[in-house]
Design an enzyme around this catalytic site. Structure first.
Site, PDB file in Angstrom:
ATOM      1  N   LYS A 217       0.874  -0.917  -0.178  1.00 13.49           N
ATOM      2  CA  LYS A 217      -0.356   0.025   0.545  1.00 13.49           C
ATOM      3  C   LYS A 217       0.319   1.414  -0.043  1.00 13.49           C
ATOM      4  CE  LYS A 217      -3.642   3.045   0.493  1.00 13.49           C
ATOM      5  NZ  LYS A 217      -4.382   3.695  -0.562  1.00 13.49           N
ATOM      6  N   CYS A 271      -3.161  10.406   1.418  1.00 12.56           N
ATOM      7  CA  CYS A 271      -2.839   8.777   1.024  1.00 12.56           C
ATOM      8  C   CYS A 271      -1.314   9.317   0.123  1.00 12.56           C
ATOM      9  CB  CYS A 271      -3.500   8.305   0.075  1.00 12.56           C
ATOM     10  SG  CYS A 271      -4.850   7.491   0.441  1.00 12.56           S
TER      11      CYS A 271
END
Length: 433
Positions: A217, A271
């Site tokens: 991720k 993010c």
């Protein structure tokens, strides 16, 4: 899965990822109990309404609430599967240190209601090792339960990590269609989590270990950050050389092995602007490229501020419209948004000359208080403002025809108006570039 008893599910954290996930899981026929620390969020969801902007989410939440498949509360209740989707911000130490306290707090609450056979899945973007840290905390809280990797034989509960990879504005579609990396503390944990995701994910689900899934991720977002940094650095080079960066990129991308991304006023969101620092924190001596990319993208924000301020100063009698506050187009998420920082900086400097257009905001964020800046709609901005600063590529801005902006002074950080006539740049603006 047909004919099997559906598990009950608890989703902890009902934000931009947790609420869509809870709704998608409920749509698949599982009874979902959502948990959030905000009573207002809980009450909103229990009315069948939503507190965030996302395409088609309102109708989905209304439907699953009405069918009794989704409810919300501020306390965790027993379930078969627990999905943790809480924030992982920076610590307040100024060093970009990951703060996993929200994850551990959620895990502590889950630990109180765990029973043998349950599965706990962490979805929050986290530094490598967080899933194991969560396991260790639960083991301390519940010594009566055998934990994976800490016991001989079959453990009582399963723990896994499975990050989302979704695009705001397409979250519901991508939660089901995108591939998922499912990392278990043990292979058996990964298989238990896999059986849950296969109930609602159409994409390919690949199992691995938890640490690899955590790193995957972070790597995905660091990869994007590095590539955006190249585009943003190129845009600053083009400004210095008096070149049209959009034309340069358009031509360069005709090469069959070149795909330069589009520059902007920086990088935002929870993010891409955050996750690369988690890798840097974990391996500071091995990450010069990732660290540099973060620096380039942050520097582009200040470059955009300087260019915009120079344009405003070159038109001292003009009102100025800052178009957009969100971190990307067509969403209401302003977290880590460079557009928000640029607009707020200009508002503090130029006061009531600044108008802000943000179709996804009902009021200006708190940092605009006392500046005199006003939130207006796009029609008012086009009528009243002679300087336009494009910070977000919302569709409503893209749709403005040349006839309504031909006589405006424009700084377009997103390249949405390639037909905008070139105006002679004042000396101050050239120096800012």
């Amino acid at each position: 899965m047909r004919g099997e008893t559906q598990p009950t599910v608890s989703v902890i954290g009902l934000g931009y990822i947790g609420l869509p996930t809870a709704a998608i899981v409920a749509r698949a026929g599982m009874r979902v109990h959502g948990v959030d620390v905000s009573q207002e969020v809980v009450d909103t969801i229990n009315r069948g309404a939503i507190h965030i902007e996302e395409v088609d989410l309102d109708g989905l939440v209304q439907g699953v609430v009405q069918r009794g498949l989704l409810s919300a509360a501020t306390a965790v209740e027993p379930a078969d599967v627990f999905v943790i989707a809480v924030p992982t911000p920076f610590a307040k130490d100024g060093k970009h240190t990951p703060d996993i306290s929200y994850v551990l707090s959620a895990a502590r609450s889950v630990a109180q209601v765990l029973k043998p056979g349950d599965t706990v899945i962490l979805e929050s973007t986290s530094p490598v090792g967080t899933t194991e840290a969560m396991r260790d905390l639960i083991a301390t809280e519940r010594p009566d339960l055998r934990m994976p990797g800490l016991c001989d034989g079959i453990p009582d509960v399963s723990l896994a990590y499975c990050p989302e990879r979704v695009l705001p504005g397409r979250i519901l579609q991508e939660l089901t269609d995108n591939d998922r990396s499912i990392g278990g503390v043990t292979p058996r944990c990964a298989r238990k989590a896999l059986s849950f995701y296969k109930r609602f994910v159409r994409g390919t689900c690949v199992t691995t270990d938890a640490r690899s899934a955590e790193m995957t991720k972070l790597v995905e977002n660091a990869y994007r950050d590095v590539n955006i940094a190249f585009a943003n650095e190129l845009s600053m080079v083009a400004d210095a050389m008096d070149l049209d960066v959009w034309e340069v990129i358009r031509l360069a991308n005709r090469h069959p092995r070149v795909n330069i991304l589009s520059p902007g006023p920086g990088v935002g969101g929870h993010c891409i602007a955050v996750d690369p620092w988690f890798i840097v924190h974990g391996a500071p001596e091995q990450t010069p490229l990732i660290r540099t990319a973060r620096g380039v993208n942050d520097a582009k924000i200040h470059h955009a501020i300087a260019r915009a301020a120079a344009l405003v100063e070159a038109h001292p009698a003009a009102r100025v419209a800052c178009l957009g506050l969100a971190f990307k187009a067509n969403i209401d998420d302003f977290r880590e948004s460079p557009a928000r920082l640029v607009a707020a900086t200009l508002a503090r400097r130029f006061g009531s000359r600044i108008a802000v257009v943000e179709p996804y905001a009902a009021e200006l964020p708190r940092e605009f208080a006392g500046t005199g800046a006003q939130l207006v709609d796009v029609d008012t901005a086009l009528e009243d403002c002679d300087v336009l600063i494009v910070l977000v590529d919302h569709d409503v801005f893209r749709s403005v025809p040349l006839a309504e902006r031909a006589n405006k002074a424009v700084y377009d950080t997103r390249g949405i108006w390639p037909d905008q006539p070139e105006a002679a740049e004042p000396e101050a603006l050239r120096k800012a570039g």
